[in-house]
Design an enzyme around this catalytic site. Structure first.
Site, short mmCIF file in Angstrom:
data_model
loop_
_atom_site.label_atom_id
_atom_site.label_comp_id
_atom_site.label_asym_id
_atom_site.label_seq_id
_atom_site.Cartn_x
_atom_site.Cartn_y
_atom_site.Cartn_z
CG HIS A 143 -2.09 -0.91 1.11
ND1 HIS A 143 -2.00 -2.26 1.37
CD2 HIS A 143 -3.37 -0.68 0.76
CE1 HIS A 143 -3.19 -2.83 1.18
NE2 HIS A 143 -4.04 -1.89 0.81
CE LYS A 147 -4.02 -0.59 4.68
NZ LYS A 147 -5.38 -0.06 4.82
P1 NAP Z 1 -7.07 10.14 4.34
O1 NAP Z 1 -6.70 10.70 3.00
O2 NAP Z 1 -6.15 10.39 5.50
O3 NAP Z 1 -8.52 10.71 4.68
C1 NAP Z 1 -9.16 10.56 5.92
C2 NAP Z 1 -9.91 11.86 6.20
O4 NAP Z 1 -10.75 11.65 7.34
C3 NAP Z 1 -8.95 13.03 6.55
O5 NAP Z 1 -9.36 14.21 5.88
C4 NAP Z 1 -9.12 13.13 8.06
O6 NAP Z 1 -8.87 14.43 8.56
C5 NAP Z 1 -10.61 12.79 8.19
N1 NAP Z 1 -11.03 12.46 9.55
C6 NAP Z 1 -10.31 11.95 10.58
N2 NAP Z 1 -11.10 11.81 11.66
C7 NAP Z 1 -12.34 12.23 11.31
C8 NAP Z 1 -13.58 12.32 11.98
N3 NAP Z 1 -13.71 11.94 13.26
N4 NAP Z 1 -14.67 12.79 11.31
C9 NAP Z 1 -14.56 13.17 10.02
N5 NAP Z 1 -13.40 13.11 9.33
C10 NAP Z 1 -12.31 12.65 9.95
O7 NAP Z 1 -7.27 8.56 4.26
P2 NAP Z 1 -7.77 7.68 3.00
O8 NAP Z 1 -6.61 7.27 2.19
O9 NAP Z 1 -8.91 8.40 2.34
O10 NAP Z 1 -8.27 6.38 3.74
C11 NAP Z 1 -9.30 6.43 4.70
C12 NAP Z 1 -9.58 5.03 5.24
O11 NAP Z 1 -10.14 4.24 4.19
C13 NAP Z 1 -8.33 4.26 5.71
O12 NAP Z 1 -8.66 3.52 6.87
C14 NAP Z 1 -8.03 3.35 4.55
O13 NAP Z 1 -7.30 2.19 4.94
C15 NAP Z 1 -9.43 3.01 4.11
N6 NAP Z 1 -9.59 2.50 2.75
C16 NAP Z 1 -10.53 1.55 2.58
C17 NAP Z 1 -10.81 1.05 1.32
C18 NAP Z 1 -11.92 0.03 1.17
O14 NAP Z 1 -12.16 -0.42 0.03
N7 NAP Z 1 -12.62 -0.34 2.24
C19 NAP Z 1 -10.11 1.53 0.21
C20 NAP Z 1 -9.14 2.51 0.41
C21 NAP Z 1 -8.89 3.00 1.68
P3 NAP Z 1 -7.40 14.73 9.20
O15 NAP Z 1 -6.42 14.58 8.09
O16 NAP Z 1 -7.51 16.11 9.73
O17 NAP Z 1 -7.19 13.70 10.28
#
Ligand code: NAP
Length: 254
Positions: A143, A147
């Protein structure tokens, strides 16, 4: 029209989900929530409070936030009667038990999937089939460097599926004491190796070894678009699936 709110709307996945919801004729994006308010995502101003979900009468909330934030969001939404689609990874078995209990006893349902890409679900199924013939298996998951959790939820689910499907657990050699971690994490007896590098998105390689042959199953998400059909399927299904649905595979079978 399904009224959808996105938690983590300013994030990498959240932005992609907001755009996919706006583009879907059956869905309406009514709330975008993140830790910082102000910026517009997919034409909607981001709020820093989940109250925006209630104020906009969201029926479904999609969570792509952070392992440390997701359970707080789940508790709040399910108690408020807002169905949840959870893509955030890093949930523990205890977290899943709690979500199941909240969804069984409360007014709203949940779909939780560690991977919304159809190809990853198929890779897991193929791995289950292969494990019956090749009990010796190891997983390499790769990844992007940002992550938060390791191993990936997909790799954990795949390892557990292999462990359940194979007839016996082979003895894999341990590493030496001078190099701890060299043999990866042990998930139900399946070794899982996590790679984190810039340039990667989400990839999984499942290797099966037998006398004189190696079978490799590999899935690559090269763009976050790969997750959107699964996320939209879950948004449309969650209201009619009582309790907790765990894994995209259950939705594909309907
Ligand atoms: P990311 O770019 O860091 O985005 C996460 C966002 O959520 C950030 O803007 C963060 O703000 C915000 N956040 C944190 N706490 C919050 C809260 N309590 N309420 C609302 N927003 C909040 O991460 P990402 O790459 O998009 O990935 C997010 C998650 O999805 C990870 O756990 C990843 O492993 C997962 N994922 C899952 C799949 C799937 O198919 N299931 C696919 C891809 C990724 P801050 O930066 O200010 O903390």
């Amino acid at each position: 029209m399904i009224r959808v709110g996105v938690l983590g709307a300013r994030g990498r996945m959240g932005r992609t989900v907001c755009a996919a919801v706006v583009a879907d004729p059956d869905c309406e994006l009514v709330a975008a929530v993140d830790t910082q308010a102000g910026e517009a995502v997919a034409g909607l101003e981001v709020s820093d409070s989940p109250d925006a979900l209630l104020a906009s009468s969201a029926q479904v909330a999609v969570d792509f936030t952070h392992p440390s934030a997701v359970m707080g969001n789940v508790r709040w939404c399910l108690t408020q009667g807002i169905h949840m689609v959870v893509g955030t990874t890093g949930l523990t078995p205890a977290d899943l038990d709690e979500i199941r209990s909240l969804a069984d006893s409360g007014p709203a349902n949940a779909v939780v999937a560690p991977n919304f890409a159809v190809g990853a679900v198929l890779a897991l199924r193929f791995a289950e089939q292969a494990a019956a013939w090749f009990p010796d298996a190891e997983i390499i998951e790769l990844h992007h460097e940002a992550k938060a959790d390791a191993p990936s939820g997909t790799a954990i689910a795949t390892a557990r599926a292999i462990a359940a499907a194979r007839g016996h657990q082979p003895v894999a050699p341990a590493g030496d004491d001078a190099h701890p971690g060299a043999r990866g994490a042990d998930i139900d007896g399946v070794r899982v190796h996590s790679v984190r590098l810039p340039g990667l998105l989400a990839h999984e390689e499942i290797l099966f070894g037998g006398p004189g042959q190696v079978l490799t199953i590999r899935h690559d998400s090269t763009d976050r678009a790969s997750f959107m059909p699964g996320v939209l399927l879950a948004i449309k299904a969650v209201a009619s699936r009582p309790g907790l649905t765990h894994g995209l595979g259950a939705l594909l079978e309907d």
